[in-house]
Design a protein around this motif. Structure first.
Motif, short mmCIF file in Angstrom:
data_model
loop_
_atom_site.label_atom_id
_atom_site.label_comp_id
_atom_site.label_asym_id
_atom_site.label_seq_id
_atom_site.Cartn_x
_atom_site.Cartn_y
_atom_site.Cartn_z
N HIS A 41 0.81 -1.21 0.00
CA HIS A 41 0.00 0.00 0.00
C HIS A 41 0.85 1.27 0.00
O HIS A 41 0.46 2.27 -0.60
CB HIS A 41 -0.99 -0.02 1.17
CG HIS A 41 -2.18 -0.85 0.87
ND1 HIS A 41 -2.20 -2.20 1.09
CD2 HIS A 41 -3.39 -0.53 0.34
CE1 HIS A 41 -3.38 -2.69 0.72
NE2 HIS A 41 -4.10 -1.70 0.25
N CYS A 42 2.00 1.23 0.67
CA CYS A 42 2.89 2.40 0.62
C CYS A 42 3.31 2.68 -0.81
O CYS A 42 3.26 3.81 -1.27
CB CYS A 42 4.13 2.17 1.49
SG CYS A 42 3.83 2.30 3.26
N ILE A 43 3.71 1.64 -1.51
CA ILE A 43 4.21 1.82 -2.87
C ILE A 43 3.07 2.05 -3.86
O ILE A 43 3.10 2.99 -4.64
CB ILE A 43 5.06 0.59 -3.30
CG1 ILE A 43 6.34 0.54 -2.48
CG2 ILE A 43 5.36 0.63 -4.79
CD1 ILE A 43 7.12 -0.74 -2.64
N TRP A 44 2.05 1.21 -3.82
CA TRP A 44 0.98 1.27 -4.82
C TRP A 44 0.07 2.48 -4.63
O TRP A 44 -0.25 3.18 -5.58
CB TRP A 44 0.16 -0.01 -4.77
CG TRP A 44 -0.83 -0.09 -5.88
CD1 TRP A 44 -0.60 -0.48 -7.16
CD2 TRP A 44 -2.22 0.26 -5.82
NE1 TRP A 44 -1.75 -0.41 -7.90
CE2 TRP A 44 -2.77 0.06 -7.10
CE3 TRP A 44 -3.05 0.73 -4.81
CZ2 TRP A 44 -4.09 0.30 -7.39
CZ3 TRP A 44 -4.38 0.97 -5.10
CH2 TRP A 44 -4.88 0.75 -6.39
N ALA A 45 -0.34 2.71 -3.37
CA ALA A 45 -1.31 3.78 -3.13
C ALA A 45 -0.67 5.15 -2.92
O ALA A 45 -1.24 6.17 -3.29
CB ALA A 45 -2.19 3.44 -1.92
N LEU A 46 0.52 5.19 -2.31
CA LEU A 46 1.11 6.47 -1.94
C LEU A 46 2.37 6.83 -2.71
O LEU A 46 2.67 8.01 -2.90
CB LEU A 46 1.41 6.48 -0.43
CG LEU A 46 0.21 6.17 0.46
CD1 LEU A 46 0.64 6.02 1.91
CD2 LEU A 46 -0.87 7.22 0.31
N GLY A 47 3.16 5.84 -3.09
CA GLY A 47 4.40 6.09 -3.82
C GLY A 47 5.50 6.63 -2.91
O GLY A 47 5.33 6.75 -1.70
N PHE A 48 6.63 6.91 -3.50
CA PHE A 48 7.77 7.49 -2.77
C PHE A 48 7.52 8.98 -2.69
O PHE A 48 7.51 9.66 -3.71
CB PHE A 48 9.07 7.19 -3.52
CG PHE A 48 10.30 7.57 -2.75
CD1 PHE A 48 11.02 6.59 -2.09
CD2 PHE A 48 10.75 8.87 -2.70
CE1 PHE A 48 12.18 6.91 -1.38
CE2 PHE A 48 11.88 9.21 -2.00
CZ PHE A 48 12.60 8.23 -1.34
N THR A 49 7.31 9.48 -1.49
CA THR A 49 7.00 10.90 -1.35
C THR A 49 8.01 11.60 -0.47
O THR A 49 8.62 11.00 0.41
CB THR A 49 5.59 11.12 -0.76
OG1 THR A 49 5.25 10.03 0.08
CG2 THR A 49 4.54 11.25 -1.80
N ASP A 50 8.14 12.88 -0.72
CA ASP A 50 9.07 13.70 0.05
C ASP A 50 8.42 15.04 0.42
O ASP A 50 9.06 16.08 0.37
CB ASP A 50 10.37 13.91 -0.73
CG ASP A 50 10.13 14.48 -2.12
OD1 ASP A 50 8.98 14.81 -2.46
OD2 ASP A 50 11.11 14.58 -2.88
N THR A 51 7.14 14.98 0.79
CA THR A 51 6.39 16.20 1.10
C THR A 51 6.91 16.91 2.33
O THR A 51 6.81 18.13 2.44
CB THR A 51 4.90 15.90 1.27
OG1 THR A 51 4.76 14.85 2.25
CG2 THR A 51 4.27 15.45 -0.04
N ASP A 52 7.45 16.17 3.29
CA ASP A 52 8.10 16.76 4.46
C ASP A 52 9.16 15.79 4.97
O ASP A 52 9.29 14.68 4.45
CB ASP A 52 7.08 17.13 5.55
CG ASP A 52 6.30 15.95 6.09
OD1 ASP A 52 6.91 14.90 6.40
OD2 ASP A 52 5.07 16.08 6.25
N ALA A 53 9.91 16.20 5.97
CA ALA A 53 11.04 15.39 6.45
C ALA A 53 10.57 14.03 6.97
O ALA A 53 11.21 13.00 6.69
CB ALA A 53 11.80 16.14 7.53
N ARG A 54 9.47 13.98 7.71
CA ARG A 54 8.98 12.71 8.25
C ARG A 54 8.65 11.73 7.14
O ARG A 54 9.03 10.57 7.16
CB ARG A 54 7.73 12.95 9.12
CG ARG A 54 7.15 11.65 9.70
CD ARG A 54 5.80 11.88 10.35
NE ARG A 54 4.77 12.27 9.42
CZ ARG A 54 4.09 11.43 8.63
NH1 ARG A 54 4.32 10.13 8.66
NH2 ARG A 54 3.16 11.87 7.80
N VAL A 55 7.96 12.20 6.13
CA VAL A 55 7.54 11.34 5.02
C VAL A 55 8.75 10.90 4.19
O VAL A 55 8.85 9.74 3.77
CB VAL A 55 6.49 12.06 4.15
CG1 VAL A 55 6.14 11.26 2.92
CG2 VAL A 55 5.24 12.33 4.97
N LEU A 56 9.70 11.80 3.98
CA LEU A 56 10.91 11.45 3.23
C LEU A 56 11.72 10.39 3.98
O LEU A 56 12.14 9.39 3.39
CB LEU A 56 11.78 12.69 2.99
CG LEU A 56 13.12 12.42 2.30
CD1 LEU A 56 12.92 11.80 0.93
CD2 LEU A 56 13.93 13.70 2.21
#
Length: 190
Positions: free
Chosen positions: A114-129
């Protein structure tokens, strides 16, 4: 020894098993990160396994996997005689170690999917990156550890370091997502 023949160099090739294991782990981590970055995220879950949504499912499965990896840490320390005042490990410690690790890994699969398929690699903020990078590192370290278990010639420090990397990366994943979710929505949220 024959004239012109050289004595075998025992140091040649000693780093090859470690390098191979680490290269495989790096290839897995980078491949997951690249795919997650170039893949167009769906933005919705495929399944929730009975949870009220994707985020509660991911938070609770990661929590369970983290607890199982703590069982792995304790049993590994016990089996290697590094658990103070525990005495020798009983015969059930090794199977518990293997099965708790297997169960933890299986619990991470729907989360990673689900991280990869639904959300992808994201870098919207430091926590998510941090979460995105460490998620890839977790699977790379896991692949390296599993290969390392089967490769002869690894130095004695290699498996403990790889196992510690798997554990530490899952703890960081839990801290950067599950703990964040629980503090945002409340723990009883299922």
């Amino acid at each position: 020894m024959a004239v012109g023949a050289q004595a075998p160099n025992r140091s040649t090739g000693r780093g090859v098993p470690v390098a191979g294991v680490l290269l495989l782990g790096a290839a897995v981590a980078v491949s997951m990160g690249v795919y997650a970055k170039v893949h167009d995220p769906a933005g919705r879950p495929v399944f929730t396994l009975g949870f009220s949504g994707m985020l509660p499912m991911k938070a609770w499965l990661t929590t369970a996997a983290t607890l199982l990896l703590i069982v792995q840490l304790i049993t590994a320390l016990w089996m290697w005689g590094r658990l103070p005042a525990a005495g020798p490990a009983p015969s059930w410690a090794a199977p518990l170690h293997r099965w708790s690790g297997t169960a933890a890994f299986v619990l991470t699969l729907p989360v990673a999917f689900h991280c990869i398929w639904a959300l992808g690699f994201t870098d919207t903020d430091a926590r998510v990156l941090v979460h995105s990078v460490v998620g890839c590192l977790f699977y790379g370290a896991y692949a390296a550890k599993m290969l390392g278990l089967r490769v002869r010639g690894l130095p004695g420090w290699a498996l403990p370091v790889l196992g510690s990397t798997v554990l530490a990366s899952l703890v960081v994943l839990w801290l950067s997502a599950s703990l964040w979710f629980f503090t945002q929505s409340g723990i009883p949220h299922v």
